[in-house]
Motif scaffolding. Structure first.
Motif, PDB file in Angstrom:
ATOM      1  N   THR A 642       0.835  -1.210   0.000  1.00  0.00           N
ATOM      2  CA  THR A 642       0.000   0.000   0.000  1.00  0.00           C
ATOM      3  C   THR A 642       0.867   1.255   0.000  1.00  0.00           C
ATOM      4  O   THR A 642       0.599   2.225  -0.728  1.00  0.00           O
ATOM      5  CB  THR A 642      -0.924  -0.014   1.228  1.00  0.00           C
ATOM      6  OG1 THR A 642      -1.731  -1.196   1.202  1.00  0.00           O
ATOM      7  CG2 THR A 642      -1.822   1.217   1.244  1.00  0.00           C
ATOM      8  N   TRP A 643       1.916   1.262   0.787  1.00  0.00           N
ATOM      9  CA  TRP A 643       2.799   2.420   0.832  1.00  0.00           C
ATOM     10  C   TRP A 643       3.501   2.627  -0.504  1.00  0.00           C
ATOM     11  O   TRP A 643       3.683   3.754  -0.954  1.00  0.00           O
ATOM     12  CB  TRP A 643       3.836   2.255   1.943  1.00  0.00           C
ATOM     13  CG  TRP A 643       3.229   2.047   3.310  1.00  0.00           C
ATOM     14  CD1 TRP A 643       2.007   2.453   3.744  1.00  0.00           C
ATOM     15  CD2 TRP A 643       3.845   1.367   4.414  1.00  0.00           C
ATOM     16  NE1 TRP A 643       1.792   2.070   5.032  1.00  0.00           N
ATOM     17  CE2 TRP A 643       2.905   1.410   5.491  1.00  0.00           C
ATOM     18  CE3 TRP A 643       5.054   0.748   4.629  1.00  0.00           C
ATOM     19  CZ2 TRP A 643       3.172   0.841   6.731  1.00  0.00           C
ATOM     20  CZ3 TRP A 643       5.341   0.199   5.860  1.00  0.00           C
ATOM     21  CH2 TRP A 643       4.404   0.225   6.900  1.00  0.00           C
ATOM     22  N   ARG A 644       3.916   1.543  -1.135  1.00  0.00           N
ATOM     23  CA  ARG A 644       4.596   1.665  -2.430  1.00  0.00           C
ATOM     24  C   ARG A 644       3.678   2.311  -3.454  1.00  0.00           C
ATOM     25  O   ARG A 644       4.087   3.144  -4.257  1.00  0.00           O
ATOM     26  CB  ARG A 644       5.041   0.289  -2.917  1.00  0.00           C
ATOM     27  CG  ARG A 644       6.190  -0.317  -2.137  1.00  0.00           C
ATOM     28  CD  ARG A 644       6.532  -1.688  -2.662  1.00  0.00           C
ATOM     29  NE  ARG A 644       7.031  -1.628  -4.041  1.00  0.00           N
ATOM     30  CZ  ARG A 644       7.215  -2.689  -4.822  1.00  0.00           C
ATOM     31  NH1 ARG A 644       6.901  -3.885  -4.362  1.00  0.00           N
ATOM     32  NH2 ARG A 644       7.689  -2.548  -6.042  1.00  0.00           N
ATOM     33  N   GLU A 645       2.427   1.871  -3.443  1.00  0.00           N
ATOM     34  CA  GLU A 645       1.473   2.451  -4.390  1.00  0.00           C
ATOM     35  C   GLU A 645       1.242   3.936  -4.126  1.00  0.00           C
ATOM     36  O   GLU A 645       0.896   4.684  -5.046  1.00  0.00           O
ATOM     37  CB  GLU A 645       0.151   1.693  -4.304  1.00  0.00           C
ATOM     38  CG  GLU A 645       0.248   0.250  -4.773  1.00  0.00           C
ATOM     39  CD  GLU A 645      -1.037  -0.530  -4.525  1.00  0.00           C
ATOM     40  OE1 GLU A 645      -1.959   0.059  -3.891  1.00  0.00           O
ATOM     41  OE2 GLU A 645      -1.120  -1.710  -4.938  1.00  0.00           O
ATOM     42  N   ALA A 646       1.441   4.352  -2.867  1.00  0.00           N
ATOM     43  CA  ALA A 646       1.282   5.765  -2.528  1.00  0.00           C
ATOM     44  C   ALA A 646       2.563   6.557  -2.739  1.00  0.00           C
ATOM     45  O   ALA A 646       2.596   7.773  -2.470  1.00  0.00           O
ATOM     46  CB  ALA A 646       0.818   5.910  -1.084  1.00  0.00           C
ATOM     47  N   GLY A 647       3.631   5.901  -3.171  1.00  0.00           N
ATOM     48  CA  GLY A 647       4.880   6.586  -3.456  1.00  0.00           C
ATOM     49  C   GLY A 647       5.922   6.499  -2.374  1.00  0.00           C
ATOM     50  O   GLY A 647       6.957   7.172  -2.456  1.00  0.00           O
ATOM     51  N   PHE A 648       5.694   5.701  -1.346  1.00  0.00           N
ATOM     52  CA  PHE A 648       6.662   5.552  -0.262  1.00  0.00           C
ATOM     53  C   PHE A 648       7.190   4.114  -0.282  1.00  0.00           C
ATOM     54  O   PHE A 648       6.527   3.190   0.220  1.00  0.00           O
ATOM     55  CB  PHE A 648       6.026   5.863   1.089  1.00  0.00           C
ATOM     56  CG  PHE A 648       5.525   7.274   1.207  1.00  0.00           C
ATOM     57  CD1 PHE A 648       6.389   8.321   1.522  1.00  0.00           C
ATOM     58  CD2 PHE A 648       4.182   7.571   0.977  1.00  0.00           C
ATOM     59  CE1 PHE A 648       5.913   9.621   1.631  1.00  0.00           C
ATOM     60  CE2 PHE A 648       3.706   8.863   1.077  1.00  0.00           C
ATOM     61  CZ  PHE A 648       4.569   9.897   1.396  1.00  0.00           C
ATOM     62  N   LEU A 808       0.393   5.633   6.893  1.00  0.00           N
ATOM     63  CA  LEU A 808       0.458   6.282   5.576  1.00  0.00           C
ATOM     64  C   LEU A 808       0.045   7.742   5.685  1.00  0.00           C
ATOM     65  O   LEU A 808       0.645   8.625   5.028  1.00  0.00           O
ATOM     66  CB  LEU A 808      -0.445   5.538   4.591  1.00  0.00           C
ATOM     67  CG  LEU A 808      -0.512   6.094   3.183  1.00  0.00           C
ATOM     68  CD1 LEU A 808       0.877   6.145   2.549  1.00  0.00           C
ATOM     69  CD2 LEU A 808      -1.457   5.264   2.314  1.00  0.00           C
ATOM     70  N   SER A 809      -0.949   8.048   6.515  1.00  0.00           N
ATOM     71  CA  SER A 809      -1.369   9.431   6.702  1.00  0.00           C
ATOM     72  C   SER A 809      -0.251  10.275   7.299  1.00  0.00           C
ATOM     73  O   SER A 809      -0.019  11.420   6.893  1.00  0.00           O
ATOM     74  CB  SER A 809      -2.606   9.482   7.609  1.00  0.00           C
ATOM     75  OG  SER A 809      -3.692   8.770   7.042  1.00  0.00           O
ATOM     76  N   VAL A 810       0.474   9.698   8.279  1.00  0.00           N
ATOM     77  CA  VAL A 810       1.593  10.421   8.895  1.00  0.00           C
ATOM     78  C   VAL A 810       2.673  10.686   7.860  1.00  0.00           C
ATOM     79  O   VAL A 810       3.281  11.764   7.827  1.00  0.00           O
ATOM     80  CB  VAL A 810       2.135   9.615  10.085  1.00  0.00           C
ATOM     81  CG1 VAL A 810       3.438  10.222  10.599  1.00  0.00           C
ATOM     82  CG2 VAL A 810       1.111   9.569  11.204  1.00  0.00           C
ATOM     83  N   LEU A 811       2.935   9.702   6.998  1.00  0.00           N
ATOM     84  CA  LEU A 811       3.953   9.886   5.961  1.00  0.00           C
ATOM     85  C   LEU A 811       3.549  11.017   5.007  1.00  0.00           C
ATOM     86  O   LEU A 811       4.382  11.848   4.611  1.00  0.00           O
ATOM     87  CB  LEU A 811       4.147   8.586   5.182  1.00  0.00           C
ATOM     88  CG  LEU A 811       4.855   7.452   5.892  1.00  0.00           C
ATOM     89  CD1 LEU A 811       4.902   6.208   4.995  1.00  0.00           C
ATOM     90  CD2 LEU A 811       6.293   7.834   6.278  1.00  0.00           C
ATOM     91  N   ARG A 812       2.281  11.033   4.609  1.00  0.00           N
ATOM     92  CA  ARG A 812       1.832  12.049   3.679  1.00  0.00           C
ATOM     93  C   ARG A 812       1.869  13.455   4.302  1.00  0.00           C
ATOM     94  O   ARG A 812       2.214  14.445   3.632  1.00  0.00           O
ATOM     95  CB  ARG A 812       0.412  11.723   3.219  1.00  0.00           C
ATOM     96  CG  ARG A 812       0.349  10.564   2.231  1.00  0.00           C
ATOM     97  CD  ARG A 812      -1.077  10.181   1.946  1.00  0.00           C
ATOM     98  NE  ARG A 812      -1.159   9.185   0.861  1.00  0.00           N
ATOM     99  CZ  ARG A 812      -2.274   8.545   0.508  1.00  0.00           C
ATOM    100  NH1 ARG A 812      -3.395   8.776   1.198  1.00  0.00           N
ATOM    101  NH2 ARG A 812      -2.254   7.675  -0.483  1.00  0.00           N
ATOM    102  N   GLY A 820       7.032  12.393   4.340  1.00  0.00           N
ATOM    103  CA  GLY A 820       8.041  11.387   4.636  1.00  0.00           C
ATOM    104  C   GLY A 820       9.110  11.860   5.584  1.00  0.00           C
ATOM    105  O   GLY A 820      10.056  11.126   5.873  1.00  0.00           O
ATOM    106  N   VAL A 821       9.006  13.075   6.117  1.00  0.00           N
ATOM    107  CA  VAL A 821       9.991  13.606   7.060  1.00  0.00           C
ATOM    108  C   VAL A 821       9.278  13.867   8.374  1.00  0.00           C
ATOM    109  O   VAL A 821       8.247  14.547   8.412  1.00  0.00           O
ATOM    110  CB  VAL A 821      10.644  14.893   6.523  1.00  0.00           C
ATOM    111  CG1 VAL A 821      11.617  15.463   7.563  1.00  0.00           C
ATOM    112  CG2 VAL A 821      11.352  14.624   5.217  1.00  0.00           C
ATOM    113  N   LEU A 822       9.828  13.349   9.470  1.00  0.00           N
ATOM    114  CA  LEU A 822       9.169  13.460  10.773  1.00  0.00           C
ATOM    115  C   LEU A 822       9.933  14.315  11.772  1.00  0.00           C
ATOM    116  O   LEU A 822       9.475  14.484  12.913  1.00  0.00           O
ATOM    117  CB  LEU A 822       8.961  12.059  11.368  1.00  0.00           C
ATOM    118  CG  LEU A 822       8.110  11.090  10.564  1.00  0.00           C
ATOM    119  CD1 LEU A 822       7.935   9.784  11.324  1.00  0.00           C
ATOM    120  CD2 LEU A 822       6.753  11.706  10.248  1.00  0.00           C
ATOM    121  N   ALA A 823      11.077  14.882  11.398  1.00  0.00           N
ATOM    122  CA  ALA A 823      11.845  15.708  12.334  1.00  0.00           C
ATOM    123  C   ALA A 823      12.691  16.696  11.552  1.00  0.00           C
ATOM    124  O   ALA A 823      13.010  16.477  10.373  1.00  0.00           O
ATOM    125  CB  ALA A 823      12.722  14.833  13.234  1.00  0.00           C
TER     126      ALA A 823
END
Length: 845
Positions: A642-648, A808-812, A820-823
């Motif tokens: 699922t993440w790959r399909e979303a670009g991650f 996936l929502s957090v990644l977006r 894809g950046v958390l800090a």
């Protein structure tokens, strides 16, 4: 009828052996033969007195000589059939006796018969007892016939003899009856058969023979009495020859038929799987078939001797001496002559020459015996191999103790049995610091320690107790027949005390310490639960520093909950109650998410969310571990897809139980899942717990190598908490090290923790491995780890574990508008972080 007590081939020596009581049989034979001799002497004395009272001179000596010669010739016409050394069938002695009674006075017929039999016996000497018996029996039979002629007042006449048909028939009957009365009891005692069996043996042939004797006698007497043409006497030899040939053929045919029947029966009896049974049957049957006094079979290191009825000896092969002249030998070889297993020896008690048919029969029997011996030996070898395999399946190859399988089977029988007396318990023993022996002295020394420990436990066990080795340095003792529960602790203390004395290995004295856990078996339960309780008690003993500890339900706080969970595992797998949350793994420098770790959860309907700490041990002890691992892997790969399909395109790390690595089907199951979801193998990271896998390295190395070769990444979780981290790295082909949260928590305040992290990072850099720090909770910890060279981490500083959808929502959403950046990054883009340079010490030239 033969005048020999061995007329069926049983000489006195062999007959007494076949009865099994030589003294009693010999005494009875002597009494019977003595009675016949006494009666014969009395009959001879009576006819001598009668002869002296007769008026006139005795017959001319030439007449007596001719008559005696005729008796000798008639008694020598025999049918030779071999039983033992030889056998004599009925003779034609009755014919000259009956004819002589019409020609000369009866006493002189008796005297000539005695003289003729004496000559015959002297010419074929068989011993004084047999000779006396034959002469006495001849006197009795001839005297009986003579008494009949005297009773009918038949007057003999050499010139014009009478033709007394009725006296001749009566005299022949008297002759036969007396012959049987004298001979049958002796033969019955000698052979062990009944009187009727001996008397009626082959009665049809004997009846025809006696009718032929009667016909020959009547023809001769009729021609002499009527003065008919003497040429008619030539018919008598023809009758005798025809009867003789018919009798010979009949007897030999019967004997051959019976012999082949005995051979067929013996061959059937040889179809046995026990070698001793084959040898005993073969020797006794050989003596019967070939009418031997004794038969023997010599193998490479064993010999068996037997008569027709019983085995004489069965023991080691003695040094052979030259074969006696009455012995015949034949090699025991296969039909094609390729295999020789031994020798068959037959002793006949006299010189014997086998006919061509008998030789063929002997070779046939020897071939059958050879085949039977080889079959029995092959079966014995198969039985030995089966016994060894059965023993190996139930015993530990190193110590010879029972293994886990046999322990479980024995305990299960005790649970199901209602016949055992007393209580039973399980003592689980674990050696303390045994791994240090292997690491210091090597595995050979460790194996010797285990063997000596096993021997001491075996010697200290009570009768009926079962001592087993479960694997590694873990032993178990099933304590049975306990009159009271307290005795279990007493026995366990005694068994552990047996290990107190030092053990000498390679010239060194070692002290072995152990901890034991005792679990008493309840009225109902399972072996697995008994083992679990003993395991808990054993670890309680280790923590308390005590030699033994008895399981107590009050101390097992997870006991009830674990039992409940165990019963609900199957439902949880079937209804998809196991879910997976994901925690991001972040680049400490840039704050970018570089991977995710899958964390299993049990959404329990009543107890809420359970972490692996609460249920993983229960899953591992049950049979649901493969289904659980498969469910976790399936959900992890679905999330990754699922993440790959979303670009991650993020790798996912999945924790693996050491028990899964022991399953040979595990690598194939993992690769099949990857192929089904079209996920590259290098996007999956399997995390191994170093403290749990170190004891299983020998077993899991092949499984891990198969996964790594397929492209799957491997990581060691909680690195540094085990006692042999470097040993693990040298044997497991890993790609990543994960620093335990204990060291991360002390990275700011503890120089030792910082040193461990720095060493781990340097080691990973030299081995081309990546490093991930677990439990990063604050920015200072992040900065400290970054300065020590650690490039990745995970923890609550960046994000808590989320479901796949929320992850996936957090990644977006990201941080600061950057997906894809958390800090926030620790450095500007393009800047270089310079690690401190550490100089190596000067090495000697």
């Amino acid at each position: 009828m033969s005048d020999d007590p061995v007329a069926l081939g049983y000489d006195k020596e062999s007959m007494t052996r076949t009865r099994g009581d030589e003294n009693v049989t010999d005494q009875r034979l002597r009494l019977l033969i003595g009675l016949v001799v006494v009666l014969g002497v009395c009959a001879t004395a009576g006819f001598l007195a009668y002869a002296l009272s007769l008026p006139g001179p005795p017959p001319h000596p030439l007449v007596l000589a001719v008559f005696g010669a005729g008796l000798i010739i008639a008694n020598r016409v025999r049918v030779h059939v071999r039983v033992k050394s030889n056998v004599d069938s009925n003779t034609w002695g009755e014919v000259p006796v009956l004819i002589g009674l019409t020609l000369i006075p009866a006493p002189w017929v008796v005297f000539c018969t005695i003289a003729a039999i004496t000559v015959i016996r002297c010419l074929s000497w068989l011993g004084p007892q047999k000779t006396a018996f034959g002469i006495a029996k001849g006197a009795l039979t001839t005297g009986a016939a003579a008494a009949v002629f005297l009773f009918f007042d038949v007057q003999p006449d050499l010139v014009r003899p009478p033709f007394p048909m009725l006296p001749i028939v009566a005299a022949l009957i008297a002759f036969i009856v007396v012959d049987h009365l004298a001979f049958v009891p002796v033969l019955s005692v000698a052979t062990g058969g009944s009187l009727w069996q001996v008397a009626l043996h082959d009665w049809t042939t004997k009846l025809i023979l006696h009718l032929g004797e009667l016909a020959a006698t009547l023809i001769v007497v009729g021609v002499l009495a009527t003065g008919t043409n003497p040429l008619l006497l030539l018919v008598v030899p023809l009758v005798v020859v025809c009867m003789h040939l018919w009798q010979s053929r009949s007897v030999r045919t019967r004997e051959e038929r019976e012999s082949w029947q005995r051979l067929a029966k013996a061959t059937d009896e040889l179809n046995a799987v026990d070698l001793t049974q084959v040898l005993h049957s073969a020797t006794t049957r050989a003596a019967q078939i070939f009418s031997a006094v004794e038969a023997a079979i010599d193998l490479a290191a064993r010999t068996v001797r037997a008569t027709e009825t019983h085995v004489l000896a069965d023991g080691p092969l003695l040094v052979t001496t030259p074969s006696p002249p009455d012995e015949t030998t034949v090699d025991l070889v296969a039909h094609d002559g390729s295999v020789r297993v031994g020798v068959l020896r037959l002793r006949f008690g006299g010189t014997v020459r086998l006919t061509e048919v008998e030789q063929y029969k002997l070779r046939t029997f020897a071939s059958a015996v050879c085949t039977a011996i080889r079959n029995a030996q092959a079966y014995a070898e198969l039985a030995r191999i089966a016994a060894e395999n059965a023993h190996a399946a139930a015993h530990d190859p190193l110590t010879g103790l029972a293994n886990r399988r046999r322990l479980y089977e024995h305990a299960d029988r005790l649970f199901r049995s209602t016949a055992h007396t007393g209580l039973f318990a399980l003592l689980l023993i674990d050696l303390n610091h045994f791994k240090e022996v292997n690491d210091t002295l090597g595995h050979a020394a460790g194996d010797e320690v285990l063997r000596q420990v096993a021997g001491r436990l075996r010697d200290a066990a009570a009768p009926g107790d079962l001592v087993a080795r479960l694997g590694g340095d873990e032993f178990a003792v099933l304590l049975t027949a306990l009159p009271t529960p307290a005795l279990a602790g007493h026995r366990a203390t005694g068994m552990l005390a047996a290990l107190d004395a030092g053990i000498e290995v390679e010239g060194m004295q070692l002290t072995v310490e152990a901890a034991g856990g005792i679990a008493l078996a309840a009225g109902t339960g399972s072996v697995e639960e008994l083992m679990r309780r003993a395991d808990i008690a054993m670890y309680q003993a280790k923590r308390a520093g005590e030699p033994t500890f008895v399981y107590a339900h009050s101390r097992d706080t997870a006991d009830l909950d674990r039992l409940v969970l165990t019963g609900e595992l199957r439902r949880a797998v079937a209804e998809h109650e196991f879910t997976v949350d994901f925690q991001p793994i972040v680049d400490l420098g840039s704050g970018e998410v570089v991977a995710a770790e899958a964390l299993a959860r049990w959404r329990h309907p009543q107890q809420g969310n359970l972490t692996p700490v609460q249920f993983l041990e229960t899953v591992e002890r049950s049979g649901q571990l493969p289904a659980f691992a498969d469910a976790v892997l399936e959900q992890s790969l679905l999330a990754l897809q699922t993440w790959r399909e979303a670009g991650f395109d993020l790798p996912v790390a999945v924790n693996v139980s050491p028990r899964s690595l022991l399953d040979p089907k595990f690598p194939a199951a993992v690769l099949t899942r990857l192929s089904r979801h079209d996920v590259p193998a290098n996007r999956l990271v399997l995390e191994l717990t170093e403290t749990l896998t170190v004891s299983q390295l020998d077993v899991v190395e092949r499984t891990l190598a198969e996964l790594r070769n397929a492209g799957v990444k491997l990581a060691i979780d909680d690195f540094g908490t085990g006692v042999s981290s470097l040993s693990v790295l040298s044997r497991i082909p890993v790609h990543q090290l994960k620093i335990d949260r204990e060291f991360v928590a002390g990275v700011e305040t503890s120089a030792e923790a910082a040193a461990v992290i720095r060493t781990t990072v340097d080691l990973a850099r030299n081995l081309h491995l990546t490093v991930v720090a677990e439990g990063v909770e604050s920015e200072p910890q992040r900065h400290a780890l970054w300065q020590l060279g650690c490039t990745a981490g995970q923890g609550h500083l960046f994000a808590r574990p989320y479901s796949a959808v929320r992850f996936l929502s957090v990644l977006r959403r990201g941080s600061g508008g950057r997906p894809g950046v958390l800090a926030v990054a620790l450095h500007d883009g393009g800047s270089v972080v310079r690690l401190p340079v550490r100089r190596l010490p000067n090495l000697p030239a």
